[in-house]
Write a protein that holds these residues in place. Structure first.
Motif, PDB file in Angstrom:
ATOM      1  N   ARG A 264      -9.524   9.321  40.924  1.00  0.00           N
ATOM      2  CA  ARG A 264     -10.245  10.597  41.025  1.00  0.00           C
ATOM      3  C   ARG A 264      -9.653  11.477  42.130  1.00  0.00           C
ATOM      4  NH1 ARG A 264     -16.485  10.754  40.045  1.00  0.00           N
ATOM      5  NH2 ARG A 264     -16.659   9.820  37.966  1.00  0.00           N
TER       6      ARG A 264
ATOM      7  N   PRO B  57     -18.089  14.956  37.413  1.00  0.00           N
ATOM      8  CA  PRO B  57     -17.293  16.101  37.852  1.00  0.00           C
ATOM      9  C   PRO B  57     -16.789  16.902  36.650  1.00  0.00           C
ATOM     10  CG  PRO B  57     -16.006  14.100  37.977  1.00  0.00           C
ATOM     11  CD  PRO B  57     -17.388  13.687  37.588  1.00  0.00           C
ATOM     12  N   GLU B  58     -16.338  18.091  36.930  1.00  0.00           N
ATOM     13  CA  GLU B  58     -15.758  18.943  35.889  1.00  0.00           C
ATOM     14  C   GLU B  58     -14.249  18.711  35.845  1.00  0.00           C
ATOM     15  OE1 GLU B  58     -15.096  23.692  35.042  1.00  0.00           O
ATOM     16  OE2 GLU B  58     -16.932  23.030  36.043  1.00  0.00           O
ATOM     17  N   TYR B  59     -13.690  18.751  34.643  1.00  0.00           N
ATOM     18  CA  TYR B  59     -12.248  18.557  34.464  1.00  0.00           C
ATOM     19  C   TYR B  59     -11.633  19.789  33.815  1.00  0.00           C
ATOM     20  CZ  TYR B  59     -12.847  13.636  35.644  1.00  0.00           C
ATOM     21  OH  TYR B  59     -13.132  12.468  36.304  1.00  0.00           O
ATOM     22  N   ASP B  60     -10.363  19.998  34.106  1.00  0.00           N
ATOM     23  CA  ASP B  60      -9.606  21.103  33.531  1.00  0.00           C
ATOM     24  C   ASP B  60      -9.648  21.010  32.004  1.00  0.00           C
ATOM     25  OD1 ASP B  60      -7.722  22.950  32.689  1.00  0.00           O
ATOM     26  OD2 ASP B  60      -6.176  22.307  34.090  1.00  0.00           O
TER      27      ASP B  60
ATOM     28  N   ARG C 208     -12.316  18.969  39.306  1.00  0.00           N
ATOM     29  CA  ARG C 208     -12.777  20.098  40.120  1.00  0.00           C
ATOM     30  C   ARG C 208     -14.100  19.757  40.776  1.00  0.00           C
ATOM     31  NH1 ARG C 208     -11.008  24.398  35.401  1.00  0.00           N
ATOM     32  NH2 ARG C 208      -8.784  24.328  35.887  1.00  0.00           N
ATOM     33  N   GLY C 209     -14.186  20.065  42.058  1.00  0.00           N
ATOM     34  CA  GLY C 209     -15.397  19.756  42.789  1.00  0.00           C
ATOM     35  C   GLY C 209     -15.269  18.425  43.513  1.00  0.00           C
ATOM     36  N   ASP C 210     -16.400  17.776  43.701  1.00  0.00           N
ATOM     37  CA  ASP C 210     -16.466  16.529  44.474  1.00  0.00           C
ATOM     38  C   ASP C 210     -15.918  15.367  43.644  1.00  0.00           C
ATOM     39  OD1 ASP C 210     -17.053  14.393  46.080  1.00  0.00           O
ATOM     40  OD2 ASP C 210     -19.243  14.624  45.967  1.00  0.00           O
TER      41      ASP C 210
ATOM     42  N   ALA D 104      -8.071  15.138  41.731  1.00  0.00           N
ATOM     43  CA  ALA D 104      -8.598  16.267  42.497  1.00  0.00           C
ATOM     44  C   ALA D 104      -7.464  17.011  43.204  1.00  0.00           C
ATOM     45  CB  ALA D 104      -9.639  15.775  43.499  1.00  0.00           C
TER      46      ALA D 104
ATOM     47  N   ALA E 212     -18.558  12.820  42.636  1.00  0.00           N
ATOM     48  CA  ALA E 212     -19.698  13.211  41.806  1.00  0.00           C
ATOM     49  C   ALA E 212     -19.758  12.331  40.558  1.00  0.00           C
ATOM     50  CB  ALA E 212     -19.591  14.678  41.421  1.00  0.00           C
TER      51      ALA E 212
END
Length: 535
Positions: free
Chosen positions: A122, A140-143, A132-134, A126, A137
């Motif tokens: 992770r 988390p959000e991914y591209d 994207r983000g923590d 990142a 988490a």
């Protein structure tokens, strides 16, 4: 490569289970990474004299996921004085190629959403901007360009494409009931915790439960466990057999039951903008991740990465000394610490004292042979009826493992003119040794016909011939280790995993599972031991 006419229909095709072919004319090249170097190391009788001497604090041997992850961890913790020697192929199973404007994988082609246990992966993602983000988490959000797009999977059965990996049409009530029973068991195992408080199945493997009740699954084959559960439906078993060949290079009667269930129950990654079970992929497979790790090693302008191959490793006064061939020059590298991030079947020729570390050659896990064949196309071939072309395309009864489409993630309103289809095949119909001996004798025509097995079944010969413009067949004679029953308690692997000292070991072979997360885990662990020694 000159154009050649291929007369296909040789008797040796029985290994692949392929039907006889026809005359075809497609420029074809065969790529055999590391084969000549590996055979030279095996047959080396006398060591050459060094022409130069280098010194470094830490030397890393290998530029696959383990070696680059070790360097990445050292560099981000502020450690500066280290070198990395590539080995015969940059990026190992994560290598890639390019046909025109289209890149394609020469090995690993996807990464499942990493769970919280794979925090090291992770953090890499990142840094790349893919996650994207923590990084810690839960979701988390991914591209979106990397998160696999729909349609992601389809299966070809009875001449028709269907969504997913497992055919649903025309199945009996009992067949569907067995499928649901297996999936329900997998769902329970995903939540199962051993008496030591650890999840039964985890990625990385080292974080899995050591509860003897669950480790007992490693004493029998996956096929035997399925028999015990009365999961005998042929459609279900064919899918599970495909899954084992896909991840382990062997059918389910040769794979540990623990490993077979791990394939389904260990993944725990989630995405805020994607479905559970989704994967991350690039046109050229996992190569962008490895290139990111490589760039991270060179951010301060120091030249730490070198093309070359280790010939011999020994200890002198307790310090590692490595004799290396770098282009036409032989270099002696003296280090304080050494990280061996190469496959164990290579390391046993480079480190003669490997048995002293607890790993005996006769204990070696089998390594499956693979073909990874990429077809550059001038246009997309005509599709059979059913769902549209997907990223991953599987034949339910095919001899291979299907094919992936390099341009699937190119988010455009229309298909690009050119594309690359990459077909995968584990040579699992014979033992690994027999498969490698066969590969040494197989000519380009035979390899081409084997590579075409699944594609010919779907598209036919003539339409495919009109679409194809070039072919590259990558031969990986030691493609991945196969986790046979007993691999979890393998004494040699355990000894290498636990070893500390001036020589450290890092490779997915230490887990017995050929996964990016496993290789990078052992790379990071080796780097942490170096950092602990340097503190």
């Amino acid at each position: 490569m000159d154009r050649r006419r291929f007369l296909i229909g040789l008797s040796s095709l029985a290994l692949a289970g392929c039907e006889a072919g026809s005359w075809l004319e497609v420029p074809t090249r065969v790529y055999q990474p590391g084969m000549a170097t590996g055979h030279a190391l095996r047959d080396l009788k006398q060591l050459p004299e060094p022409q130069a001497v280098w010194c470094t604090d830490t030397l890393i041997l290998g530029s696959g996921a383990a070696g680059l992850s070790a360097g990445w961890q050292l560099r981000r913790q502020g450690y500066r004085n280290f070198l990395l020697l590539s080995g015969p192929e940059w990026y190992g199973n994560g290598a890639s190629g390019q046909m025109g404007e289209v890149p394609y994988p020469r090995g690993a082609h996807y990464l499942p959403l990493p769970s919280l246990a794979s925090s090291h992966v992770r953090e890499m993602l990142a840094e790349m901007g893919v996650l994207r983000g923590d990084p810690q988490a839960l979701r988390p959000e991914y591209d979106e360009q990397v998160l696999v797009q729909a349609p992601d999977e389809r299966v070809f059965a009875n001449g028709v494409w269907q969504e997913g990996q497992l055919p649903q049409r025309g199945r009996s009530a009992d067949s569907l009931a067995q499928q649901q029973r297996f999936l329900a068991q997998v769902a329970r195992l995903k939540r199962q915790v051993g008496r030591d408080g650890r999840p039964v199945f985890s990625v990385p493997l080292a974080l899995s439960s050591q509860d003897p009740q669950w480790l007992a699954l490693d004493r029998l084959s996956f096929a035997a466990w399925l028999d015990q559960q009365q999961l005998t439906d042929p459609v279900l078993r064919r899918w599970l057999d495909y899954s084992c060949r896909d991840d382990y290079g062997a059918p389910c009667d040769e794979v540990s039951a623990w490993a077979g269930l791990h394939y389904f129950a260990a993944r725990g990654g989630h995405a805020a903008n994607g479905e559970d079970g989704a994967v991350l992929t690039w046109p050229d497979g996992l190569n962008p991740v490895l290139r990111h790790l490589q760039r991270a090693l060179e951010q301060d302008g120091q030249q730490r990465l070198h093309q070359g191959t280790a010939l011999h490793i020994r200890l002198e006064q307790g310090k590692p000394v490595v004799l290396c061939r770098m282009d036409a020059k032989v270099v002696r590298i003296e280090a304080q610490q050494l990280i061996c991030a190469m496959p164990l079947h290579v390391l046993q020729h480079v480190l003669p004292t490997l048995p002293e570390y607890g790993y005996q050659r006769q204990q070696a896990l089998p390594h499956a042979a693979w073909l990874v064949s990429s077809f550059g196309l001038n246009r997309f071939p005509e599709e059979a009826r059913g769902v549209e072309l997907a990223w991953d395309n599987i034949l339910h009864e095919g001899p291979g493992l299907g094919y992936v489409v390099a341009t699937h993630q190119w988010l455009r309103t229309a298909k690009p003119q050119h594309t690359v289809f990459t077909a995968y095949q584990a040579l699992s119909r014979q033992g690994p040794g027999d498969a490698r001996r066969w590969l040494l004798q197989a000519n380009r025509e035979v390899l081409y016909d084997m590579a075409m097995c699944d594609l010919r079944q779907v598209y036919g010969r003539m339409d495919w011939w009109r679409a194809a413009r070039e072919v590259e067949i990558t031969v990986r004679a030691h493609g991945m280790s196969t986790p046979r029953p007993g691999f979890l308690t393998h004494p040699g692997l355990r000894a290498l995993r636990d070893h500390t000292g001036p020589i450290l070991f890092a490779h997915s072979d230490l887990s017995g599972l050929s996964l990016f997360e496993e290789a990078s885990w052992w790379g990071v662990q080796a780097a942490n031991r170096v950092l602990g020694n340097a503190a």
